[in-house]
Scaffold this active site. Structure first.
Site, PDB file in Angstrom:
ATOM      1  N   LYS A  53     -85.910 -31.249 -11.203  1.00  9.39           N
ATOM      2  CA  LYS A  53     -86.546 -31.672 -10.058  1.00  9.39           C
ATOM      3  C   LYS A  53     -85.702 -31.072  -8.897  1.00  9.39           C
ATOM      4  O   LYS A  53     -84.581 -30.775  -9.097  1.00  9.39           O
ATOM      5  CB  LYS A  53     -86.544 -33.238  -9.823  1.00  9.39           C
ATOM      6  CG  LYS A  53     -87.496 -33.786 -10.941  1.00  9.39           C
ATOM      7  CD  LYS A  53     -88.999 -33.422 -10.707  1.00  9.39           C
ATOM      8  CE  LYS A  53     -89.862 -33.958 -11.924  1.00  9.39           C
ATOM      9  NZ  LYS A  53     -89.680 -33.509 -13.224  1.00  9.39           N
ATOM     10  N   SER A 113     -94.271 -29.456 -13.396  1.00 10.18           N
ATOM     11  CA  SER A 113     -93.991 -30.204 -12.229  1.00 10.18           C
ATOM     12  C   SER A 113     -93.228 -29.433 -11.181  1.00 10.18           C
ATOM     13  O   SER A 113     -92.809 -29.880 -10.278  1.00 10.18           O
ATOM     14  CB  SER A 113     -93.306 -31.477 -12.811  1.00 10.18           C
ATOM     15  OG  SER A 113     -91.881 -31.041 -13.089  1.00 10.18           O
TER      16      SER A 113
END
Lengths: 200, 200
Positions: A155, A118
DNA sequence: TTCATAACTGTAATTATATACAGTAATTAT
DNA sequence: ATAATTACTGTATATAATTACAGTTATGAA
């Protein structure tokens, strides 16, 4: 780490710093001088206590014969984080690797082994170790380790307010994660301050 | 490093290893015992010589007061490589960073600061430091540091034979580089064994 | 040839260091 | 309530360690 007392931690950290700064450990006298002890035996007692708790070793009859034990000189590498419990809990520690002061600009509390793809657009790949500092306040734009309802993820933090937090995966195939901190349980475990990749 | 003699190198390396293994430097006696000197003064003389040559420092009146100087304890970081001359020449060394044994599986001879985006598909970004080992034989599939007609570049080695070498940029915008080693001057400076990124 | 450097032996002295023993006082565990 | 632990002071001593001084021998440079 068998819970050092406050004082023992101070002594231990001093020894650690001395080794880092001078390249060799302090003597009993130097420890005493630093902490204002009037007897070198105070330092001796502390060293014995620290040895008993397993955070260092003493070489008998050897000047400056203090060595930090592996667990205490190394930085933990966190593999998969089991749900619940603190991220640095024993069962999450895959191994420890030596401290490497001076390579990164910020201190490193632990390394996290990256799972998934990701974050590939910012060059963070599966199995990379990302260096995490627990104490830097998280801010917009930082890559953070967040725990959302007990699930740990890495993230980019793109928005942070009382009512909304947005975490962005750096991979166009994934959508942003929007969190309402009042509803969801959101904890920031730290900020990414570096990356380590081993081509073996 | 002002050319140590063979003997001085032996002594110096021994000291380096002792620090790494024990966590503290050796005494004059320990050095003497290791090398079979019958007088601790032999070690003293060597230490003075090594200090004079700038590879270590001695703290007066301090037991085990030996510290390795930065240049000798660190690993060079190569910024831009000037044409001609060896890659590790003084003028190419941007700084040195501490040695970090145990983090990467292979030894590191130097770090190279990455320029450009030709390797982003494998997560190597501009300004990353890639760890290079000079002695691992280059092989197909490795990321290598190559010098082609005096220009240094980092690419994946996809074909190697007497008549043709192919270096692949890991970025679809760039074409493969085909080299005829008989015509062009091709030198492999090393193999990439790791990557270091500092988020500052 | 002479001088500097390298690589030691041998002796000795000061001082740096580890470390035991005997206490004291406060806190914490059983 | 008592024992163990923590956190020291104070003294003392054996020994660990630095380091100076005086030599010897070999080698390479001026």
């Amino acid at each position: 780490m068998k819970n050092l007392t406050k004082r023992q931690s101070e002594i231990f950290n001093y020894i650690k710093e001395e080794i880092e700064n001078n390249g060799y450990p302090p003597t009993r006298s130097e420890i005493s001088k630093t902490f204002g002890f009037k007897s070198p035996n105070a330092a001796e007692d502390h060293l014995k206590a620290l040895k008993k708790k397993g955070v260092l070793d003493l070489a008998a009859g050897t000047s400056r014969g203090i060595t930090l034990s592996n667990q205490s000189s190394g930085i933990p590498v966190i593999g998969l984080v089991s749900a619940g419990g603190p991220i640095l809990a024993e069962e999450n520690i895959e191994k420890t690797i030596p401290n490497n002061p001076g390579i990164l600009s910020h201190g490193v509390d632990f390394y996290l082994k990256v799972k998934g793809d990701s974050m590939i657009d910012v060059g963070i790949f599966e199995n990379d170790l990302i260096a995490i500092n627990k104490n830097i306040p998280v801010k917009k734009g930082s890559i953070v380790v967040a725990r959302i309802n007990n699930e740990v993820t890495v993230k980019t933090l793109t928005k942070i307010s009382d009512s909304q937090v947005i975490l962005r995966p750096e991979n166009s195939s994934y959508p942003d994660i929007e969190i309402n901190p009042k509803k969801d349980n959101l904890i920031f475990e730290g900020t990414c301050v570096g990356l380590l990749r081993d081509f073996s």
